[in-house]
Design a protein around this motif. Structure first.
Motif, PDB file in Angstrom:
ATOM      1  N   LEU A 136     -25.150 -16.406 -63.755  1.00 50.91           N
ATOM      2  CA  LEU A 136     -25.716 -15.078 -63.970  1.00 50.91           C
ATOM      3  C   LEU A 136     -25.848 -14.759 -65.454  1.00 50.91           C
ATOM      4  CD1 LEU A 136     -23.807 -13.022 -61.239  1.00 50.91           C
ATOM      5  CD2 LEU A 136     -26.242 -13.601 -61.228  1.00 50.91           C
ATOM      6  N   ALA A 137     -24.965 -15.324 -66.278  1.00 51.61           N
ATOM      7  CA  ALA A 137     -25.028 -15.083 -67.717  1.00 51.61           C
ATOM      8  C   ALA A 137     -26.127 -15.895 -68.394  1.00 51.61           C
ATOM      9  CB  ALA A 137     -23.679 -15.409 -68.363  1.00 51.61           C
ATOM     10  N   CYS A 138     -26.610 -16.950 -67.721  1.00 54.58           N
ATOM     11  CA  CYS A 138     -27.727 -17.727 -68.269  1.00 54.58           C
ATOM     12  C   CYS A 138     -29.011 -16.899 -68.211  1.00 54.58           C
ATOM     13  CB  CYS A 138     -27.905 -19.020 -67.484  1.00 54.58           C
ATOM     14  SG  CYS A 138     -26.580 -20.233 -67.731  1.00 54.58           S
ATOM     15  N   ASP A 139     -29.976 -17.281 -69.022  1.00 53.45           N
ATOM     16  CA  ASP A 139     -31.223 -16.512 -69.101  1.00 53.45           C
ATOM     17  C   ASP A 139     -32.176 -16.834 -67.956  1.00 53.45           C
ATOM     18  OD1 ASP A 139     -30.807 -15.271 -71.856  1.00 53.45           O
ATOM     19  OD2 ASP A 139     -30.483 -17.402 -72.245  1.00 53.45           O
ATOM     20  N   LEU A 140     -32.203 -18.087 -67.524  1.00 49.55           N
ATOM     21  CA  LEU A 140     -33.092 -18.535 -66.465  1.00 49.55           C
ATOM     22  C   LEU A 140     -32.305 -19.484 -65.568  1.00 49.55           C
ATOM     23  CD1 LEU A 140     -36.127 -19.366 -68.785  1.00 49.55           C
ATOM     24  CD2 LEU A 140     -35.938 -17.346 -67.317  1.00 49.55           C
ATOM     25  N   ALA A 141     -32.766 -19.648 -64.327  1.00 50.97           N
ATOM     26  CA  ALA A 141     -32.027 -20.516 -63.406  1.00 50.97           C
ATOM     27  C   ALA A 141     -32.972 -21.213 -62.440  1.00 50.97           C
ATOM     28  CB  ALA A 141     -30.981 -19.717 -62.632  1.00 50.97           C
ATOM     29  N   ILE A 142     -32.752 -22.515 -62.286  1.00 47.44           N
ATOM     30  CA  ILE A 142     -33.432 -23.323 -61.280  1.00 47.44           C
ATOM     31  C   ILE A 142     -32.364 -23.781 -60.289  1.00 47.44           C
ATOM     32  CG2 ILE A 142     -34.862 -25.351 -60.839  1.00 47.44           C
ATOM     33  CD1 ILE A 142     -36.241 -23.412 -62.679  1.00 47.44           C
ATOM     34  N   ALA A 143     -32.594 -23.577 -59.010  1.00 46.87           N
ATOM     35  CA  ALA A 143     -31.603 -23.957 -58.001  1.00 46.87           C
ATOM     36  C   ALA A 143     -32.194 -24.952 -57.019  1.00 46.87           C
ATOM     37  CB  ALA A 143     -31.106 -22.732 -57.247  1.00 46.87           C
ATOM     38  N   GLN A 144     -31.373 -25.906 -56.597  1.00 43.34           N
ATOM     39  CA  GLN A 144     -31.842 -26.804 -55.547  1.00 43.34           C
ATOM     40  C   GLN A 144     -31.703 -26.116 -54.194  1.00 43.34           C
ATOM     41  OE1 GLN A 144     -29.388 -30.308 -56.009  1.00 43.34           O
ATOM     42  NE2 GLN A 144     -28.011 -29.696 -54.374  1.00 43.34           N
ATOM     43  N   ASP A 145     -32.436 -26.635 -53.229  1.00 41.50           N
ATOM     44  CA  ASP A 145     -32.550 -25.990 -51.929  1.00 41.50           C
ATOM     45  C   ASP A 145     -31.202 -25.797 -51.245  1.00 41.50           C
ATOM     46  OD1 ASP A 145     -34.410 -25.053 -49.767  1.00 41.50           O
ATOM     47  OD2 ASP A 145     -33.410 -26.646 -48.666  1.00 41.50           O
ATOM     48  N   SER A 146     -30.265 -26.713 -51.434  1.00 39.29           N
ATOM     49  CA  SER A 146     -28.977 -26.616 -50.755  1.00 39.29           C
ATOM     50  C   SER A 146     -27.925 -25.849 -51.547  1.00 39.29           C
ATOM     51  CB  SER A 146     -28.437 -28.027 -50.452  1.00 39.29           C
ATOM     52  OG  SER A 146     -28.203 -28.731 -51.660  1.00 39.29           O
ATOM     53  N   ALA A 147     -28.295 -25.303 -52.699  1.00 38.76           N
ATOM     54  CA  ALA A 147     -27.330 -24.566 -53.520  1.00 38.76           C
ATOM     55  C   ALA A 147     -26.862 -23.303 -52.794  1.00 38.76           C
ATOM     56  CB  ALA A 147     -27.953 -24.201 -54.865  1.00 38.76           C
ATOM     57  N   VAL A 148     -25.619 -22.930 -53.043  1.00 42.29           N
ATOM     58  CA  VAL A 148     -25.071 -21.687 -52.502  1.00 42.29           C
ATOM     59  C   VAL A 148     -24.339 -20.949 -53.618  1.00 42.29           C
ATOM     60  CG1 VAL A 148     -24.887 -22.429 -50.098  1.00 42.29           C
ATOM     61  CG2 VAL A 148     -23.006 -22.905 -51.685  1.00 42.29           C
ATOM     62  N   PHE A 149     -24.219 -19.642 -53.459  1.00 41.08           N
ATOM     63  CA  PHE A 149     -23.657 -18.788 -54.492  1.00 41.08           C
ATOM     64  C   PHE A 149     -22.695 -17.790 -53.852  1.00 41.08           C
ATOM     65  CE2 PHE A 149     -28.009 -20.002 -55.229  1.00 41.08           C
ATOM     66  CZ  PHE A 149     -28.028 -20.486 -56.528  1.00 41.08           C
ATOM     67  N   GLY A 150     -21.717 -17.344 -54.607  1.00 41.69           N
ATOM     68  CA  GLY A 150     -20.831 -16.332 -54.069  1.00 41.69           C
ATOM     69  C   GLY A 150     -19.728 -15.939 -55.031  1.00 41.69           C
ATOM     70  N   LEU A 151     -19.160 -14.768 -54.767  1.00 38.37           N
ATOM     71  CA  LEU A 151     -18.006 -14.248 -55.506  1.00 38.37           C
ATOM     72  C   LEU A 151     -16.906 -13.954 -54.490  1.00 38.37           C
ATOM     73  CD1 LEU A 151     -19.908 -11.767 -57.876  1.00 38.37           C
ATOM     74  CD2 LEU A 151     -18.985 -14.027 -58.499  1.00 38.37           C
ATOM     75  N   PRO A 152     -16.167 -14.980 -54.073  1.00 42.20           N
ATOM     76  CA  PRO A 152     -15.198 -14.806 -52.996  1.00 42.20           C
ATOM     77  C   PRO A 152     -13.833 -14.272 -53.440  1.00 42.20           C
ATOM     78  CG  PRO A 152     -15.281 -17.096 -53.621  1.00 42.20           C
ATOM     79  CD  PRO A 152     -16.326 -16.390 -54.457  1.00 42.20           C
ATOM     80  N   GLU A 153     -13.721 -13.804 -54.681  1.00 38.87           N
ATOM     81  CA  GLU A 153     -12.424 -13.378 -55.207  1.00 38.87           C
ATOM     82  C   GLU A 153     -11.742 -12.307 -54.361  1.00 38.87           C
ATOM     83  OE1 GLU A 153     -14.712 -14.934 -58.787  1.00 38.87           O
ATOM     84  OE2 GLU A 153     -15.141 -13.847 -56.952  1.00 38.87           O
ATOM     85  N   VAL A 154     -12.528 -11.391 -53.786  1.00 39.88           N
ATOM     86  CA  VAL A 154     -11.920 -10.286 -53.028  1.00 39.88           C
ATOM     87  C   VAL A 154     -11.185 -10.771 -51.787  1.00 39.88           C
ATOM     88  CG1 VAL A 154     -13.545  -8.540 -53.852  1.00 39.88           C
ATOM     89  CG2 VAL A 154     -14.102  -9.883 -51.809  1.00 39.88           C
ATOM     90  N   LYS A 155     -11.450 -11.980 -51.368  1.00 37.45           N
ATOM     91  CA  LYS A 155     -10.801 -12.505 -50.161  1.00 37.45           C
ATOM     92  C   LYS A 155      -9.326 -12.845 -50.396  1.00 37.45           C
ATOM     93  CE  LYS A 155     -15.065 -14.383 -48.164  1.00 37.45           C
ATOM     94  NZ  LYS A 155     -15.064 -13.584 -46.929  1.00 37.45           N
ATOM     95  N   VAL A 156      -8.918 -12.969 -51.667  1.00 26.82           N
ATOM     96  CA  VAL A 156      -7.520 -13.276 -51.956  1.00 26.82           C
ATOM     97  C   VAL A 156      -6.905 -12.290 -52.948  1.00 26.82           C
ATOM     98  CG1 VAL A 156      -7.722 -15.735 -51.434  1.00 26.82           C
ATOM     99  CG2 VAL A 156      -8.212 -14.930 -53.738  1.00 26.82           C
ATOM    100  N   GLY A 157      -7.522 -11.119 -53.072  1.00 24.40           N
ATOM    101  CA  GLY A 157      -6.905 -10.079 -53.885  1.00 24.40           C
ATOM    102  C   GLY A 157      -7.268 -10.069 -55.352  1.00 24.40           C
ATOM    103  N   LEU A 158      -8.330 -10.793 -55.750  1.00 23.51           N
ATOM    104  CA  LEU A 158      -8.806 -10.753 -57.127  1.00 23.51           C
ATOM    105  C   LEU A 158     -10.178 -10.081 -57.153  1.00 23.51           C
ATOM    106  CD1 LEU A 158      -7.807 -14.363 -58.252  1.00 23.51           C
ATOM    107  CD2 LEU A 158      -6.540 -12.238 -58.604  1.00 23.51           C
ATOM    108  N   PHE A 159     -10.839 -10.112 -58.291  1.00 23.17           N
ATOM    109  CA  PHE A 159     -12.228  -9.673 -58.347  1.00 23.17           C
ATOM    110  C   PHE A 159     -12.952 -10.423 -59.442  1.00 23.17           C
ATOM    111  CE2 PHE A 159     -10.905  -7.094 -61.883  1.00 23.17           C
ATOM    112  CZ  PHE A 159     -12.052  -6.738 -62.586  1.00 23.17           C
ATOM    113  N   ALA A 160     -14.260 -10.357 -59.427  1.00 25.14           N
ATOM    114  CA  ALA A 160     -15.091 -11.139 -60.351  1.00 25.14           C
ATOM    115  C   ALA A 160     -15.086 -10.482 -61.729  1.00 25.14           C
ATOM    116  CB  ALA A 160     -16.511 -11.251 -59.804  1.00 25.14           C
ATOM    117  N   ALA A 161     -14.116 -10.852 -62.544  1.00 23.50           N
ATOM    118  CA  ALA A 161     -13.885 -10.179 -63.819  1.00 23.50           C
ATOM    119  C   ALA A 161     -14.592 -10.825 -64.999  1.00 23.50           C
ATOM    120  CB  ALA A 161     -12.378 -10.120 -64.106  1.00 23.50           C
TER     121      ALA A 161
END
Length: 280
Positions: A136-161
């Protein structure tokens, strides 16, 4: 995708550790390709997760990139076919050693708010937690078809800091961003494209090639003009004021109009030839 790709980052502590740079560079591949610097996180067996030494090594890489007038654009990717970066290496955290990052943030990158050179993320697999935040901090992004993204921190008591909360809100608006942040759900490449989080999606195995093509396109334009465009956007991000940002843009424009590259751009346009930029 393995369970490791779904793990959130451990908390990041800030600090200085220059002695870690050489050690961390063993897992970071850096290659110059014309005007482009290609940076590869080379830990495929660990899903390209990062430890303390890697944050500091990457900090040195990005500082060197910004300081090198002969480099105009960079590509960041991960080694292998499964992951771009899944965040922090939790094996180190499980041993009681919390990861430490420099002031420049996760991957030595997420807190670099004044960058003036474009960085392209070539997302060759899972981008989770800090890996997603780095993309997200990069200016541009190319992703392959099977790429996945997520911020799972909340599932264990953290957050995306490392900017995940703020940048998603910036990109998507509050409600769409919070739905992703607060649920910790996974996003597919197609959804990321529809949401405007990546510029394009390509077939698996074609990510780096597509990123190189985009980098070559950028490098064919005036590096000073691109830097000024980035600086104008940085000011708008900082102030949130269109009026202040446009006033700053006029200040940025003045030195461009007296530059050698502006004269070369006009001459090349009139002569119908490709410009030969000097970055001067």
């Amino acid at each position: 995708m393995t369970d490791a790709a779904m793990q959130p980052d451990a908390p990041i502590q800030t600090g200085n550790a220059p002695d870690l740079v050489v050690k961390g560079m063993a897992d970071i591949r850096v290659e110059r390709r014309g005007r482009c610097l290609e940076v590869t996180i080379d830990r495929p067996d660990a899903m390209n997760s990062l430890r303390t030494e890697h944050h500091h090594a990457l900090d040195a890489v990005w500082s060197g990139f910004e300081a090198d007038d002969d480099l105009w654009v960079a590509i960041l990717t991960g080694a292998g076919t499964r992951a771009f970066c899944v965040g922090s290496d939790l094996k180190a955290a499980a041993s009681g050693i919390l990861p430490s990052a420099p002031a420049s943030g996760f991957a030595g990158f997420t807190n670099r708010f004044a960058r003036t050179k474009p960085v392209i993320a070539a997302v060759n697999g899972a981008a989770m937690g800090g890996g997603f935040e780095t993309m997200l901090a990069c200016d541009l992004a190319i992703a392959q078809d099977s790429a996945v993204f997520g911020l799972p921190e909340v599932k264990v008591g953290l957050f995306a800091a490392a900017g995940g909360v703020e940048r998603l809100v910036q990109h998507l608006g509050r409600k769409r961003a919070l739905e992703i942040v607060l649920t910790g759900r996974t996003i597919t490449a197609d959804e990321a494209l529809a949401l405007g989080l990546v510029n394009r999606v390509v077939a698996d195995g074609e990510t780096l090639g597509a990123a190189r093509e985009l980098a070559d396109t950028l490098a064919a334009n005036s590096p000073k003009s691109i830097a000024a465009s980035k600086a104008a956007l940085n000011e708008y991000d900082r102030t949130g004021s269109l009026e202040e940002s446009m006033a700053n843009s006029l200040e940025l424009l003045q030195p461009l109009m007296g530059s050698a590259d502006f004269r070369e751009g006009v001459d090349a346009f009139v002569a119908r030839r490709p410009p030969q930029w000097r970055n001067a």
